[in-house]
Scaffold this motif. Structure first.
Motif, PDB file in Angstrom:
ATOM      1  N   ARG A   3      48.831  32.311  23.880  1.00  0.00           N
ATOM      2  CA  ARG A   3      48.693  32.152  24.390  1.00  0.00           C
ATOM      3  C   ARG A   3      46.610  32.665  24.691  1.00  0.00           C
ATOM      4  N   ALA A   4      46.052  32.233  24.315  1.00  0.00           N
ATOM      5  CA  ALA A   4      44.453  32.481  24.244  1.00  0.00           C
ATOM      6  C   ALA A   4      44.191  33.952  25.281  1.00  0.00           C
ATOM      7  N   PRO A   5      43.299  34.742  24.984  1.00  0.00           N
ATOM      8  CA  PRO A   5      43.141  35.321  26.156  1.00  0.00           C
ATOM      9  C   PRO A   5      42.036  35.017  26.801  1.00  0.00           C
ATOM     10  N   ARG A   6      42.393  35.629  28.520  1.00  0.00           N
ATOM     11  CA  ARG A   6      41.218  34.375  29.145  1.00  0.00           C
ATOM     12  C   ARG A   6      39.928  35.327  29.096  1.00  0.00           C
ATOM     13  N   ALA A   7      39.314  35.347  29.779  1.00  0.00           N
ATOM     14  CA  ALA A   7      37.759  35.196  29.323  1.00  0.00           C
ATOM     15  C   ALA A   7      37.577  36.678  31.000  1.00  0.00           C
ATOM     16  N   THR A   8      36.818  37.744  30.400  1.00  0.00           N
ATOM     17  CA  THR A   8      36.932  38.778  31.423  1.00  0.00           C
ATOM     18  C   THR A   8      35.645  38.484  32.524  1.00  0.00           C
ATOM     19  N   SER A   9      35.756  37.745  31.859  1.00  0.00           N
ATOM     20  CA  SER A   9      34.049  37.569  33.068  1.00  0.00           C
ATOM     21  C   SER A   9      34.879  36.706  34.174  1.00  0.00           C
ATOM     22  N   SER A  10      35.952  36.339  33.971  1.00  0.00           N
ATOM     23  CA  SER A  10      36.575  35.129  35.170  1.00  0.00           C
ATOM     24  C   SER A  10      37.221  35.449  36.561  1.00  0.00           C
ATOM     25  N   GLY A  11      36.928  34.447  37.531  1.00  0.00           N
ATOM     26  CA  GLY A  11      37.656  35.619  38.754  1.00  0.00           C
ATOM     27  C   GLY A  11      37.052  36.433  39.500  1.00  0.00           C
ATOM     28  N   ALA A  12      38.257  37.729  39.091  1.00  0.00           N
ATOM     29  CA  ALA A  12      37.942  38.885  39.535  1.00  0.00           C
ATOM     30  C   ALA A  12      37.580  39.255  39.030  1.00  0.00           C
ATOM     31  N   GLY A  13      37.299  38.959  37.469  1.00  0.00           N
ATOM     32  CA  GLY A  13      36.360  39.610  36.608  1.00  0.00           C
ATOM     33  C   GLY A  13      34.863  39.440  37.168  1.00  0.00           C
ATOM     34  N   ARG A  14      33.939  38.515  37.706  1.00  0.00           N
ATOM     35  CA  ARG A  14      32.699  38.954  38.009  1.00  0.00           C
ATOM     36  C   ARG A  14      32.492  40.615  38.928  1.00  0.00           C
ATOM     37  N   VAL A  15      33.687  39.734  40.110  1.00  0.00           N
ATOM     38  CA  VAL A  15      33.601  40.957  40.496  1.00  0.00           C
ATOM     39  C   VAL A  15      33.459  42.193  40.210  1.00  0.00           C
ATOM     40  N   LEU A  16      34.193  43.470  39.313  1.00  0.00           N
ATOM     41  CA  LEU A  16      34.682  43.921  38.253  1.00  0.00           C
ATOM     42  C   LEU A  16      33.009  43.798  37.356  1.00  0.00           C
TER      43      LEU A  16
ATOM     44  N   ILE B 219      28.633  45.031  29.265  1.00  0.00           N
ATOM     45  CA  ILE B 219      28.488  43.985  28.183  1.00  0.00           C
ATOM     46  C   ILE B 219      29.304  43.636  28.363  1.00  0.00           C
ATOM     47  N   GLY B 220      30.591  44.406  27.894  1.00  0.00           N
ATOM     48  CA  GLY B 220      31.587  43.983  27.294  1.00  0.00           C
ATOM     49  C   GLY B 220      32.821  43.484  27.912  1.00  0.00           C
ATOM     50  N   LEU B 221      32.114  43.566  28.914  1.00  0.00           N
ATOM     51  CA  LEU B 221      33.420  42.649  30.117  1.00  0.00           C
ATOM     52  C   LEU B 221      32.711  41.651  30.318  1.00  0.00           C
TER      53      LEU B 221
ATOM     54  N   LEU C 176      36.739  57.410  38.896  1.00  0.00           N
ATOM     55  CA  LEU C 176      37.899  57.556  38.936  1.00  0.00           C
ATOM     56  C   LEU C 176      38.779  56.232  38.268  1.00  0.00           C
ATOM     57  N   VAL C 177      38.206  55.310  39.668  1.00  0.00           N
ATOM     58  CA  VAL C 177      39.256  54.265  40.062  1.00  0.00           C
ATOM     59  C   VAL C 177      38.794  53.124  39.350  1.00  0.00           C
ATOM     60  N   LEU C 178      37.331  53.036  38.764  1.00  0.00           N
ATOM     61  CA  LEU C 178      36.969  51.947  38.051  1.00  0.00           C
ATOM     62  C   LEU C 178      37.744  51.632  36.462  1.00  0.00           C
ATOM     63  N   PRO C 179      37.750  52.688  36.078  1.00  0.00           N
ATOM     64  CA  PRO C 179      38.613  52.597  34.882  1.00  0.00           C
ATOM     65  C   PRO C 179      39.900  52.439  34.592  1.00  0.00           C
ATOM     66  N   ILE C 180      40.114  52.875  35.271  1.00  0.00           N
ATOM     67  CA  ILE C 180      42.101  52.188  35.326  1.00  0.00           C
ATOM     68  C   ILE C 180      42.069  50.917  36.000  1.00  0.00           C
ATOM     69  N   ILE C 181      40.753  50.615  36.786  1.00  0.00           N
ATOM     70  CA  ILE C 181      41.411  48.617  37.099  1.00  0.00           C
ATOM     71  C   ILE C 181      40.247  48.064  35.992  1.00  0.00           C
ATOM     72  N   GLY C 182      38.975  48.355  35.045  1.00  0.00           N
ATOM     73  CA  GLY C 182      38.893  48.264  33.938  1.00  0.00           C
ATOM     74  C   GLY C 182      39.841  47.329  32.872  1.00  0.00           C
ATOM     75  N   LEU C 183      40.235  48.799  32.440  1.00  0.00           N
ATOM     76  CA  LEU C 183      42.266  48.490  32.016  1.00  0.00           C
ATOM     77  C   LEU C 183      42.970  47.621  32.304  1.00  0.00           C
ATOM     78  N   TRP C 184      42.902  48.163  33.130  1.00  0.00           N
ATOM     79  CA  TRP C 184      44.534  46.579  33.608  1.00  0.00           C
ATOM     80  C   TRP C 184      43.619  45.657  33.967  1.00  0.00           C
ATOM     81  N   TRP C 185      42.619  45.492  33.588  1.00  0.00           N
ATOM     82  CA  TRP C 185      42.185  43.448  33.609  1.00  0.00           C
ATOM     83  C   TRP C 185      42.099  43.464  32.818  1.00  0.00           C
ATOM     84  N   LEU C 186      41.562  44.245  31.253  1.00  0.00           N
ATOM     85  CA  LEU C 186      41.589  43.308  30.271  1.00  0.00           C
ATOM     86  C   LEU C 186      43.038  43.150  29.563  1.00  0.00           C
ATOM     87  N   ARG C 187      43.685  44.249  30.289  1.00  0.00           N
ATOM     88  CA  ARG C 187      45.185  44.015  30.052  1.00  0.00           C
ATOM     89  C   ARG C 187      46.007  43.179  30.479  1.00  0.00           C
TER      90      ARG C 187
END
Length: 134
Positions: free
Chosen positions: A4-17, A62-64, A118-129
């Protein structure tokens, strides 16, 4: 079984992130700019680290927000660097506060920002995964 191709990181909850990263990019960069311009000699290390944090938040935003593998790699690098930065700077400011006469964005693990740094990069890494190709 097809990959499966990766989902766009800017979709769904990614917009809030992305919005949170953009807010931190703006606030950290503006804060560092004012501190460097008005009182750099008081705490140069702290103010330069705040500027670095601002640049990292800009790159993460920019990356997200971008589409494609290059943007995803940028997001991984920026968010991982952010986590390392907040852990290192946070630990240094707890154990060697004398070198930091003024707070940085990452001081005491982002205490001045409600520990969001502290929490933001943990959520960011989880979202990227979570949005990666399978």
């Amino acid at each position: 079984m097809s990959e499966r191709a990766p989902r766009a990181t800017s979709s769904g909850a990614g917009r809030v992130l992305i919005a949170v990263y953009a807010i931190f990019a703006l606030s950290a960069t503006a804060r560092a700019g004012v501190q460097i311009a008005s009182r750099f000699s008081e705490a140069p290390l702290a103010y330069l680290l705040s500027a670095l944090a601002g640049v990292v938040y800009i790159l993460a935003t920019i990356g997200l927000a971008g589409h494609g593998p290059g943007y995803r790699k940028l997001a991984w690098a920026a968010v991982a660097f952010e986590l390392a930065g907040v852990l290192v700077v946070g630990t240094l400011t707890v154990f060697d506060a004398a070198d930091f006469p003024d707070d940085t964005v990452w001081s005491v693990y982002g205490r001045g920002y409600g520990f969001v740094p502290l929490v933001l990069p943990i959520i960011g890494l989880w979202w990227l995964r979570h949005t990666r190709a399978r």
